[in-house]
Design a protein around this motif. Sequence first.
Motif, PDB file in Angstrom:
ATOM      1  N   GLN A 137       8.365   3.854   2.789  1.00 53.65           N
ATOM      2  CA  GLN A 137       9.516   3.090   2.294  1.00 53.65           C
ATOM      3  C   GLN A 137       9.094   1.820   1.564  1.00 53.65           C
ATOM      4  N   VAL A 138       8.077   1.145   2.079  1.00 59.64           N
ATOM      5  CA  VAL A 138       7.698  -0.151   1.507  1.00 59.64           C
ATOM      6  C   VAL A 138       6.222  -0.119   1.097  1.00 59.64           C
ATOM      7  N   SER A 139       5.933   0.710   0.092  1.00 57.15           N
ATOM      8  CA  SER A 139       4.527   0.925  -0.289  1.00 57.15           C
ATOM      9  C   SER A 139       3.896  -0.319  -0.912  1.00 57.15           C
ATOM     10  N   LYS A 140       4.703  -1.117  -1.642  1.00 55.55           N
ATOM     11  CA  LYS A 140       4.154  -2.330  -2.267  1.00 55.55           C
ATOM     12  C   LYS A 140       3.707  -3.312  -1.179  1.00 55.55           C
ATOM     13  N   TYR A 141       4.556  -3.466  -0.171  1.00 55.59           N
ATOM     14  CA  TYR A 141       4.249  -4.337   0.970  1.00 55.59           C
ATOM     15  C   TYR A 141       2.981  -3.864   1.678  1.00 55.59           C
ATOM     16  N   CYS A 142       2.894  -2.547   1.864  1.00 57.06           N
ATOM     17  CA  CYS A 142       1.752  -1.955   2.552  1.00 57.06           C
ATOM     18  C   CYS A 142       0.457  -2.214   1.795  1.00 57.06           C
ATOM     19  N   ASN A 143       0.525  -2.047   0.472  1.00 62.71           N
ATOM     20  CA  ASN A 143      -0.670  -2.267  -0.341  1.00 62.71           C
ATOM     21  C   ASN A 143      -1.121  -3.719  -0.272  1.00 62.71           C
ATOM     22  N   GLN A 144      -0.140  -4.625  -0.249  1.00 60.19           N
ATOM     23  CA  GLN A 144      -0.481  -6.043  -0.185  1.00 60.19           C
ATOM     24  C   GLN A 144      -1.128  -6.384   1.157  1.00 60.19           C
ATOM     25  N   VAL A 145      -0.593  -5.805   2.235  1.00 56.42           N
ATOM     26  CA  VAL A 145      -1.189  -6.034   3.562  1.00 56.42           C
ATOM     27  C   VAL A 145      -2.615  -5.482   3.595  1.00 56.42           C
ATOM     28  N   THR A 146      -2.813  -4.282   2.987  1.00 62.67           N
ATOM     29  CA  THR A 146      -4.156  -3.694   2.934  1.00 62.67           C
ATOM     30  C   THR A 146      -5.113  -4.625   2.192  1.00 62.67           C
ATOM     31  N   GLY A 147      -4.632  -5.204   1.084  1.00 60.72           N
ATOM     32  CA  GLY A 147      -5.458  -6.140   0.328  1.00 60.72           C
ATOM     33  C   GLY A 147      -5.846  -7.349   1.155  1.00 60.72           C
ATOM     34  N   ALA A 148      -4.866  -7.894   1.905  1.00 54.99           N
ATOM     35  CA  ALA A 148      -5.139  -9.060   2.748  1.00 54.99           C
ATOM     36  C   ALA A 148      -6.166  -8.715   3.817  1.00 54.99           C
ATOM     37  N   LEU A 149      -6.045  -7.521   4.407  1.00 55.21           N
ATOM     38  CA  LEU A 149      -6.987  -7.105   5.449  1.00 55.21           C
ATOM     39  C   LEU A 149      -8.388  -6.937   4.872  1.00 55.21           C
ATOM     40  N   ALA A 150      -8.470  -6.393   3.643  1.00 57.81           N
ATOM     41  CA  ALA A 150      -9.774  -6.218   2.998  1.00 57.81           C
ATOM     42  C   ALA A 150     -10.431  -7.571   2.748  1.00 57.81           C
TER      43      ALA A 150
END
Lengths: 163, 163
Positions: B121-134
């Motif tokens: 549902q919120v793929s943009k949010y998910c990608n941003q969280v993944t970036g922050a974790l990286a």
Amino acid sequence: MAKIKRICTFLLRLIAFGTTLAAAIVMATSHETTSLFAVSFEAKYTYTPAFKYFVIANAIASVYGFLVLFLPSDSLLWRLVVAMDAVLAMLLTSSISAALAIAQVGKKGNSHAGWLPICGQVSKYCNQVTGALAAGFVGIITYAILLLYAVHTVLNPLLVQKT
Amino acid sequence: MAKIKRICTFLLRLIAFGTTLAAAIVMATSHETTSLFAVSFEAKYTYTPAFKYFVIANAIASVYGFLVLFLPSDSLLWRLVVAMDAVLAMLLTSSISAALAIAQVGKKGNSHAGWLPICGQVSKYCNQVTGALAAGFVGIITYAILLLYAVHTVLNPLLVQKT
């Protein structure tokens, strides 16, 4: 004085071994089956990757803790033990953080993501997980004390020497 | 030789500062609103305690990293910096573990607990969280290198002295 210190360190290592072993066993035996509207519902630690990680990390820490108990006090390996303590403290910290994050969702849920709390259904399982986390927490505190004490004894002669 | 070492350490500290700052900012700005069956659905980092903890830990680490950059190289505070690096490495490890555990549930869900994945549902949010974790992960690796290097330089003279 040196003898008292050695006994204290031995006792701390015994506590660290005991608590990490207890945490691993309590988490590994956590299991509950409940039925909800005639549908059987099972809660097990293997269903959550974070709990599996917690068991593995605590099992590694308890094996290491057991081996260190039998290291003779004049062994040169004690230098390595300081570094190993640091690595294990990191590993345990990481595992308990992950497990705590998941346990928090299990307990409170997350209404924004639509994740419902499950502790109402499987309270025995939840209590057992809480017990395992508490034991793991004591283990981490013990390792942190051991590590800070080691850093203190290693750094101190150097500090005196330099100033 | 000493100058090259100092430049390397400075560069590592610059990377550590940059990545932790980036991790905190990327996570703090992650936000997406989507509507599902006419119901508005909002994803924000403040809705997840583990993500809030991640932002706070990385913010503390970046402030500390910024201050250390301006510490003169002959300062006696460098002794304290070794201990502070260890504490920050623990803090960052703990925060990324908790955030990763929650992100894993968000991505894959947990069918046994009835928690559905929300990344569809919120793929943009998910990608941003993944970036922050990286970014946070690179920060931790940098702090680990700095810590191991410090332990190496502090312990080495002692090892030579004793044997």
